[in-house]
Design an enzyme around this catalytic site. Structure first.
Site, PDB file in Angstrom:
ATOM      1  N   GLU A  77       2.586  -5.963   3.772  1.00  0.00           N
ATOM      2  CA  GLU A  77       2.497  -7.053   3.191  1.00  0.00           C
ATOM      3  C   GLU A  77       1.502  -7.294   2.020  1.00  0.00           C
ATOM      4  O   GLU A  77       1.929  -7.906   0.784  1.00  0.00           O
ATOM      5  CB  GLU A  77       2.141  -8.129   4.361  1.00  0.00           C
ATOM      6  N   ASP A  78       0.078  -6.664   2.193  1.00  0.00           N
ATOM      7  CA  ASP A  78      -1.062  -7.223   1.080  1.00  0.00           C
ATOM      8  C   ASP A  78      -1.115  -6.042   0.239  1.00  0.00           C
ATOM      9  O   ASP A  78      -2.199  -6.186  -0.319  1.00  0.00           O
ATOM     10  CB  ASP A  78      -2.220  -7.569   2.018  1.00  0.00           C
TER      11      ASP A  78
END
Ligand code: MN
Length: 722
Positions: A77-78
């Site tokens: 996600e990051d």
């Protein structure tokens, strides 16, 4: 050496379980590199978060893959690291876990309603085909709650509420008391800080007193057990702040009235020992009557097992004693996660594949032991594949039957949204209208502002829910009369051809007219329109139409034989002595299968069927003019046709009454032909409905269901069709 990695390794060692330390170290390395330069709000390097989550997962006793996935849970996600790289390096299982946690992270938990929270909890469980995904998500949330003080205040409240409504109940349902208690306490601290502090102060205030008390009890019990050669572990426990909060603030009790704020917990090796110890305790201290609970023979719905009793100590202070085995203790603390803690040590990784089997087994056992609790039912629905949970762009959860499409979704939102739908986006991507929705997807309906736009007839074939189909049909019925007639005409032509019904043009209209009349339509156009919008199913009426056609093609005179010898059915009715005669259900009394009936031989329309007590029968049966024209008729055993029945409902007039009645009928798949409602002087409402039912018993069930509708005073059959 890195201190985070050291901490992980130490914990792995202490667990005494056969973990793949090298793989876990490699995962740490990847997380470290990927999050390099990122910071938490607290000022810590970002990697501290996945490490903390992994440590919680080790505490829960999960397997190597879960720990690896916990370390990598925010990487996709990051950071720029793709899922494919994780799959390559750590295998498909880890990739699936990381993907699951990432997807759950995208769920917008915005609504506050109880029902909504329940749907989200269900969805989380059903989305995570692998329960480990939910456990990692819980650990993630736990660490975020532990560090929530560095978040802006507004976020603190939102996150705490979400935790209290969604995640703590989820942990509770999975039986993970350690996480549930901590999540609740951390949330309460922000949601009701005044109460939280008050309770904390009160607990702190009595801390010494309490510890002395517990020490004293412990030593008395240990003293007593000295003579027994038992391996007994005794510990004191204090109820969680939220647990006390619930009893004091929500149940309005004083803290002194809560017996189980302090408890002594006795842990032994076997179930037999539990009961022996209970005896010893009751011998030692006076039990309070009515406070003994045997959760060993009757476990709590979330798998909790223990013996509970409340006794009065020397000091006159009541306290609770909990007695359990070590296995019960682990289940009480770790719930569903205890499974890994046990099985991993014994036979290794292959056990993990049967994790859902284990849940099922558990459900089996629970059903036998205690059927009444909702856990079984709810966990069953959680795991049942017959429902999907999707989101509106605003984050509201909509539950639909499995295989539902964007059309079904649109009509749940609102009829107008459905009617004006031109397309749909699923997770931001345009999808076709027959796309099958999956749990967790965000659905956006694309609509046009044009008020003349409406649904397509093809949607009737695509939509999965009756609700959507009914609304689509209703639209066509209302908006497209001309179109429906044309459609109906073409449908009936096709059906005639398919059934070999060939009628000369000259007689064609007349024949269709007669069919319409037989279907109780006032005029042929209405009949054709009904076919057009799907209110009448041709497949249902064709057998009768065919019968009629045969009679026209091979006309025969109706004659009443002297002796009744044979019985034949026609249209669900047996007319004694007459073969294949035209039968017409009379409209004055609308008899239904099961009613006592009489037949009357008409001139040219076959036999008309009346209820035995129909005024027409009573008046004319003895009339000499009609002598010989009354015949005996009966209902056939299996009546395949449906019949019209009139209903009269008297109710107190209220908003939504008619909608309640009609949706009830829709739920029973009963077609409504006519509705007529009027207000009575007394403030009551009188509603006449004409419905299609297949039997008296179906009608009776409608009557009894109607009678239970709020406000309804009287429901009766009405021969009079208004
Ligand atoms: Mn995270």
């Amino acid at each position: 050496m890195d201190s985070y990695l050291d901490e992980i390794k130490e914990k792995l060692l202490l667990s005494g379980m056969p973990y793949d330390v090298e793989l876990i170290a490699a995962a740490y390395q990847l997380a470290f590199n990927a999050h390099e330069g990122q910071m938490r709000r607290s000022g810590d390097p970002y990697v501290s978060h996945p490490v903390a989550v992994a440590l919680i997962i080790i505490d829960l006793g999960l397997d190597t893959d879960s720990i690896v996935a916990a370390l990598l849970h925010d990487v996709v996600e990051d950071t720029p690291v793709p899922l494919t790289q994780i799959e390559k390096q750590f295998g498909p299982d880890v990739a699936t876990l990381v993907d699951g946690v990432t997807k759950i992270g995208r769920i917008p938990f915005s609504s506050r309603e109880e029902q909504q929270a329940e749907n989200i909890r269900k969805m989380l469980l059903s989305m995570a085909k692998d329960i480990r995904v939910v456990l990692i998500k819980l650990a993630d949330r736990l660490h975020n709650m532990r560090t929530i003080d560095s978040m802006p205040e507004k976020n603190q409240l939102v996150t705490s509420l979400e935790t209290m409504e969604v995640f703590a109940p989820l942990a509770h349902r999975l039986g993970i008391r350690t996480i549930k208690d901590e999540l609740e306490d951390l949330s309460l601290r922000h949601l009701d800080s005044v109460a939280y502090n008050e309770i904390e102060v009160a607990l702190e205030h009595r801390k010494d007193e309490r510890e002395a008390l517990l020490e004293n009890i412990k030593s008395r019990i240990s003293e007593r057990f000295k003579s027994l050669t038992l391996n007994v572990h005794i510990e004191g426990r204090v109820k969680s702040v939220y647990g006390i909060y619930r009893k004091t603030y929500m149940q309005n009790r004083a803290m002194d009235e809560i017996y189980d704020i302090y408890a002594v917990r006795i842990i032994v090796d076997t179930v037999n020992e539990c009961y022996n110890i209970l005896g010893v305790i009751h011998d030692l201290m006076r039990p309070i009557p009515g406070r003994f609970k045997d959760y060993i023979s009757t476990p709590k719905p979330n798998m909790y097992q223990s013996l509970h009793t409340t006794v009065i100590g020397k000091e006159g202070i009541p306290f609770e004693v909990q007695i359990r085995t070590w296995e019960m203790h682990h289940t009480a603390e770790y719930g569903i996660a205890a499974h890994w803690k046990y099985k991993l040590g014994i036979s290794g990784r292959e056990q993990l594949d049967s994790r859902l089997d284990w849940v099922r087994q558990l459900l089996e056992i629970q059903r036998e032991v205690n059927d009444s609790e909702d856990f079984i039912r709810s966990l069953k629905t959680d795991l049942a594949p017959d429902e999907v949970y999707v989101f509106t762009p605003k984050g509201d959860v909509i539950s639909l039957p499995a295989h539902s499409t964007p059309i079904d979704f649109a009509y749940v939102i609102h009829s107008a949204v459905g009617h004006r739908m031109t397309g749909a986006k699923v997770d931001g991507k345009i999808q076709s209208l027959d796309y099958e929705l999956k749990t967790g997807e965000i659905i956006e309906v694309i609509t046009t502002s044009s008020i003349t736009h409406g649904p397509s007839r093809d949607w009737l074939k695509i939509a999965k829910t009756g609700e959507a189909r009914n609304k689509i049909r209703a639209w066509f019925k209302k908006e497209r009369r001309e179109e429906n007639i044309v459609q109906g005409k073409s449908d009936i032509e096709k059906e005639f051809k398919r059934n070999g019904i060939l009628i000369a043009d000259a007689e064609h209209n007349e024949f269709v007219d007669s069919v319409a009349k037989r279907q109780h339509f006032n005029n042929t156009e209405e009949f054709l329109a009904a076919i057009g919008y799907g209110g009448i199913l041709l497949s249902k009426i064709m057998p009768r139409v065919k019968d009629d056609y045969i009679k026209i093609a091979h006309p025969q005179t109706i004659q009443i034989p002297e002796n009744i010898t044979s019985r034949h059915t026609s249209g669900g009715i047996i007319v004694e002595g007459l073969e294949n005669c035209l039968v017409k259900i009379s409209r004055c009394c609308n008899p239904l299968p099961g009613d006592k009936i009489e037949g009357f031989v008409t001139r040219g329309y076959g036999v008309s069927i009346h209820k035995e007590d129909c005024p027409n029968v009573l008046q004319n049966k003895q009339n000499a003019e009609y002598e010989g024209r009354w015949v005996n008729v009966h209902w056939a055993e299996n009546v395949g046709h449906s019949f019209k029945a009139g209903l009269r409902v008297v109710s107190s007039d209220r908003y939504g009454l008619l909608a309640d009645l009609t949706s009830l009928l829709a739920g029973l798949h009963i077609l409504i032909h006519a509705v007529n409602a009027r207000e009575l002087k007394s403030g009551l409402a009188e509603i006449y409905l004409t419905v299609n039912v297949v039997s008296i018993s179906q009608l009776q069930s409608v009557i009894s269901k109607f009678s239970k509708v709020q406000g309804v005073i009287e429901v009766s059959r009405s021969g009079d069709k208004r």
